[in-house]
Design an enzyme around this catalytic site. Structure first.
Site, PDB file in Angstrom:
ATOM      1  N   GLU A 128       1.079  -1.380   0.381  1.00  9.91           N
ATOM      2  CA  GLU A 128      -0.071   0.476   0.129  1.00  9.91           C
ATOM      3  C   GLU A 128       1.402   1.187   0.069  1.00  9.91           C
ATOM      4  OE1 GLU A 128      -2.406  -0.581   3.719  1.00  9.91           O
ATOM      5  OE2 GLU A 128      -3.673  -1.912   3.088  1.00  9.91           O
ATOM      6  N   ARG A 260      10.332 -16.237  -2.837  1.00 15.55           N
ATOM      7  CA  ARG A 260      11.745 -15.563  -2.612  1.00 15.55           C
ATOM      8  C   ARG A 260      13.109 -16.649  -3.915  1.00 15.55           C
ATOM      9  NH1 ARG A 260      10.874 -13.023   2.968  1.00 15.55           N
ATOM     10  NH2 ARG A 260      10.857 -11.251   2.714  1.00 15.55           N
ATOM     11  N   GLU A 383       9.408  -8.764  -3.308  1.00 15.87           N
ATOM     12  CA  GLU A 383       9.440  -9.918  -2.190  1.00 15.87           C
ATOM     13  C   GLU A 383      10.312  -9.499  -1.514  1.00 15.87           C
ATOM     14  OE1 GLU A 383       7.044 -11.101  -3.864  1.00 15.87           O
ATOM     15  OE2 GLU A 383       7.679 -12.510  -3.273  1.00 15.87           O
TER      16      GLU A 383
HETATM   17  C1  LIG Z   1       7.956  -4.038 -10.334  1.00 14.72           C
HETATM   18  C2  LIG Z   1       7.467  -3.702  -8.812  1.00 14.72           C
HETATM   19  C3  LIG Z   1       6.006  -5.048  -8.986  1.00 14.72           C
HETATM   20  C4  LIG Z   1       5.900  -5.854  -7.815  1.00 14.72           C
HETATM   21  N1  LIG Z   1       4.957  -6.129  -7.590  1.00 14.72           N
HETATM   22  C5  LIG Z   1       4.377  -6.865  -6.187  1.00 14.72           C
HETATM   23  C6  LIG Z   1       3.573  -7.723  -6.282  1.00 14.72           C
HETATM   24  O1  LIG Z   1       2.972  -8.258  -6.823  1.00 14.72           O
HETATM   25  N2  LIG Z   1       2.841  -8.026  -4.907  1.00 14.72           N
HETATM   26  C7  LIG Z   1       2.808  -6.378  -3.836  1.00 14.72           C
HETATM   27  O2  LIG Z   1       2.213  -6.558  -2.192  1.00 14.72           O
HETATM   28  N3  LIG Z   1       4.268  -5.921  -4.065  1.00 14.72           N
HETATM   29  C8  LIG Z   1       4.815  -5.521  -4.622  1.00 14.72           C
HETATM   30  N4  LIG Z   1       5.344  -4.801  -4.882  1.00 14.72           N
HETATM   31  C9  LIG Z   1       6.216  -3.824  -4.004  1.00 14.72           C
HETATM   32  C10 LIG Z   1       7.502  -4.582  -3.696  1.00 14.72           C
HETATM   33  O3  LIG Z   1       7.696  -5.449  -2.966  1.00 14.72           O
HETATM   34  C11 LIG Z   1       7.706  -3.753  -2.451  1.00 14.72           C
HETATM   35  O4  LIG Z   1       7.918  -1.792  -2.979  1.00 14.72           O
HETATM   36  C12 LIG Z   1       8.678  -3.275  -1.674  1.00 14.72           C
HETATM   37  O5  LIG Z   1       8.763  -4.511  -0.916  1.00 14.72           O
HETATM   38  C13 LIG Z   1       9.508  -2.622  -0.396  1.00 14.72           C
HETATM   39  O6  LIG Z   1       8.407  -1.852   0.122  1.00 14.72           O
HETATM   40  P1  LIG Z   1       8.184  -0.233   0.246  1.00 14.72           P
HETATM   41  O7  LIG Z   1       7.189   0.217  -1.793  1.00 14.72           O
HETATM   42  O8  LIG Z   1       7.360   0.041   1.177  1.00 14.72           O
HETATM   43  O9  LIG Z   1       9.196   0.409   0.118  1.00 14.72           O
HETATM   44  P2  LIG Z   1      10.276   1.334   1.246  1.00 14.72           P
HETATM   45  O10 LIG Z   1      10.023   0.242   2.429  1.00 14.72           O
HETATM   46  O11 LIG Z   1       9.847   2.241   1.504  1.00 14.72           O
HETATM   47  O12 LIG Z   1      11.452   0.963   0.733  1.00 14.72           O
HETATM   48  C14 LIG Z   1      12.675   2.206   0.348  1.00 14.72           C
HETATM   49  C15 LIG Z   1      13.533   1.781   0.680  1.00 14.72           C
HETATM   50  O13 LIG Z   1      14.124   2.128   2.155  1.00 14.72           O
HETATM   51  C16 LIG Z   1      15.167   0.800   2.747  1.00 14.72           C
HETATM   52  N5  LIG Z   1      14.215  -0.021   3.522  1.00 14.72           N
HETATM   53  C17 LIG Z   1      13.108  -0.074   4.466  1.00 14.72           C
HETATM   54  N6  LIG Z   1      12.484  -0.470   5.174  1.00 14.72           N
HETATM   55  C18 LIG Z   1      14.344  -0.835   5.682  1.00 14.72           C
HETATM   56  C19 LIG Z   1      14.478  -1.319   7.100  1.00 14.72           C
HETATM   57  N7  LIG Z   1      14.244  -1.426   7.883  1.00 14.72           N
HETATM   58  N8  LIG Z   1      16.463  -1.026   7.627  1.00 14.72           N
HETATM   59  C20 LIG Z   1      16.595  -0.988   6.254  1.00 14.72           C
HETATM   60  N9  LIG Z   1      16.444  -0.225   4.734  1.00 14.72           N
HETATM   61  C21 LIG Z   1      15.076  -0.375   4.463  1.00 14.72           C
HETATM   62  C22 LIG Z   1      14.755  -0.101   1.620  1.00 14.72           C
HETATM   63  O14 LIG Z   1      15.259  -1.174   1.766  1.00 14.72           O
HETATM   64  C23 LIG Z   1      13.995   0.871   0.045  1.00 14.72           C
HETATM   65  O15 LIG Z   1      16.022   0.615  -0.021  1.00 14.72           O
HETATM   66  C24 LIG Z   1       5.775  -4.917  -6.123  1.00 14.72           C
HETATM   67  C25 LIG Z   1       6.544  -3.350  -6.615  1.00 14.72           C
HETATM   68  C26 LIG Z   1       7.280  -3.497  -7.496  1.00 14.72           C
HETATM   69  C27 LIG Z   1       8.336  -2.328  -8.421  1.00 14.72           C
END
Ligand SMILES: Cc1cc2nc3c(=O)[nH]c(=O)nc-3n(C[C@H](O)[C@H](O)[C@H](O)COP(=O)(O)OP(=O)(O)OC[C@H]3O[C@@H](n4cnc5c(N)ncnc54)[C@H](O)[C@@H]3O)c2cc1C
Length: 406
Positions: A128, A260, A383
């Site tokens: 989300e 994964r 993932e």
């Molecule tokens: C093409 C694409 C396909 C996708 N498909 C799916 C899907 O099928 N289903 C689904 O549910 N989601 C999907 N996603 C979403 C994806 O899994 C998430 O975007 C991803 O897990 C990162 O989460 P976020 O967006 O909250 O980013 P954030 O968590 O905000 O990450 C931003 C940065 O902060 C870093 N970060 C965050 N928390 C920490 C921490 N505790 N310590 C160190 N670094 C941290 C992250 O590593 C990253 O570098 C997809 C995304 C893309 C781009």
């Protein structure tokens, strides 16, 4: 020196079978669908639905063994990672059903994917606008009303979300909270069938890579699903910060232990595509990599190629180890994250190096190396990002809970 490791004897013919599909069905249309983002590659989709069975005659799925699934993923992503994600299959939604569903749910939801009728897709919607890495922040709600769950919220970046929400027989596994005050313990997953009233496809994401893959935004407005579409138990266990993880959420997270290694194998496939291309090009130009030369005699190019091969092989072996543990029913949470973290980084480095070594040819759209570099990066994001998987590895090694190491 190249390392050889045969994961299982019956994977050899499957490997050749999928390599042929990659070469004949995927590579020729790779560029077209990279350029025509969001267009459904119907001829490929229908081919895979009708003929994409493995040599044993069934679709490769978790029942065939996870190592086999990884071999398939590597071969097909060597062909094209975006097209691989368009193959009609239960995909991540299926992994969730396999990991957390009952036998009845598995039979009801996964049997329609055996190739009869029209192509179908599954998807998983967790992310989300303010919840991704931190899935505990999920705001989508699910409330029980009589014999139905009522879902409300918006999910973004849902791979195969268009296919799974729009074509009959498909389904989206939606993560939602049944009790916000319970934190992670309140998060459950629900199967929403394609076409369910209240589930709306409101947009498709324009992306850097894997552009043929449909990445959807889905809105749920009073979306009703039968009570039996909950995966796992409805019981809410309040999170206990003194314990390493809490059980309800753990069930949902088990999906990642299965998915994964598959994503890691996909990354290996893209990396191998770039590495093979570099080696063929060097050979064409008369450059031979001397694996047996002493390190101080090797050229910079030879060292680069050997490094790329070592990175790829390390990622592949970690991937097969994590998959093999699944096949033996062993807990592979640590190994799955290790494989994913290694493969995401390896493919990013390998494809960038391939563009670097090939120079203008690598950067040009005349060949697919620039595309593979764009397709690679996603493996380090979805993932669980690189950082999140490293965090999981650290937690498992030091036996820290998520509240102690975050
Ligand atoms: C093409 C694409 C396909 C996708 N498909 C799916 C899907 O099928 N289903 C689904 O549910 N989601 C999907 N996603 C979403 C994806 O899994 C998430 O975007 C991803 O897990 C990162 O989460 P976020 O967006 O909250 O980013 P954030 O968590 O905000 O990450 C931003 C940065 O902060 C870093 N970060 C965050 N928390 C920490 C921490 N505790 N310590 C160190 N670094 C941290 C992250 O590593 C990253 O570098 C997809 C995304 C893309 C781009």
């Amino acid at each position: 020196m190249t390392i050889s490791f045969d994961p299982a004897p019956n994977t050899v013919s499957a490997k050749a079978f999928y390599n042929q599909i990659a070469l004949e069905q995927m590579r020729p249309i790779s560029r077209k669908y990279d350029d025509h983002e969001h267009e459904m590659p119907w001829e490929f989709v229908r081919f895979m639905w009708e003929h994409g069975r493995n040599p044993a005659g069934s679709f490769t799925g978790p029942t065939d063994g996870f190592v086999q699934v990884c071999v398939q993923a590597e071969e097909l992503c060597w062909g094209d990672a975006g097209l691989y994600l368009r193959i009609p299959s239960p995909a991540l939604g299926g992994s969730a059903v396999a990991a957390a569903g009952t036998n009845e749910q598995r039979a009801r939801l996964l049997t329609p994917f055996r190739g009869e009728g029209d192509p179908k897709w599954g998807a998983m919607a967790i992310t989300e606008s303010s919840a991704g890495s931190d899935a505990a922040a999920i705001q989508t709600t699910a409330q029980l009303d009589g014999d139905e769950w009522v879902l409300n919220g918006t999910k973004i970046f849902c791979t195969a979300g268009e296919g799974a929400s729009s074509y009959p027989g498909g389904f989206v596994v939606v993560w939602a909270t049944v009790d916000k005050s319970a934190g992670r313990g309140g998060i459950k997953s629900f199967v929403v069938p394609a076409g369910a009233p209240g589930m709306k496809l409101v947009g498709l994401e324009k992306k850097l890579g894997i552009r043929v893959s449909d990445t959807a935004t889905l809105v749920f407005e009073n979306c009703r699903v039968p009570r039996e579409n909950l995966l796992g138990s409805a019981e809410v266990k309040k999170a206990d910060p003194t314990k390493t993880g809490d059980k309800g959420f753990k069930g949902a997270m088990a999906t990642f232990d299965a998915s994964r290694p598959i994503v890691a194998a996909m990354a290996v496939g893209v990396g191998r595509a770039a590495l093979d291309f570099v080696k063929e090009e060097l050979e064409r130009q008369g450059v031979r990599v001397r694996y047996d030369a002493p390190p101080f005699e090797r050229t910079a190019i030879e060292r680069d190629v050997i490094d790329m091969e070592a990175e790829l092989q390390a990622a592949r072996l970690l991937t097969w180890r994590a998959a093999k543990m699944m096949d033996h029913g062993k807990r592979n949470n640590l190994e799955a994250s290790m494989a994913k973290a290694k493969a995401g980084l390896a493919v990013t480095k390998i494809t960038q190096k391939a563009v670097e070594i090939l120079g203008p040819l690598g950067y040009s759209k005349k060949c697919l190396v620039e595309k593979w570099m764009r397709d690679a990066k996603i493996n380090d994001i979805y993932e669980g990002t690189q950082q999140i998987n490293q965090l999981i590895v650290a937690r498992r090694i030091f036996d820290y809970s998520s509240s102690l190491l975050r």
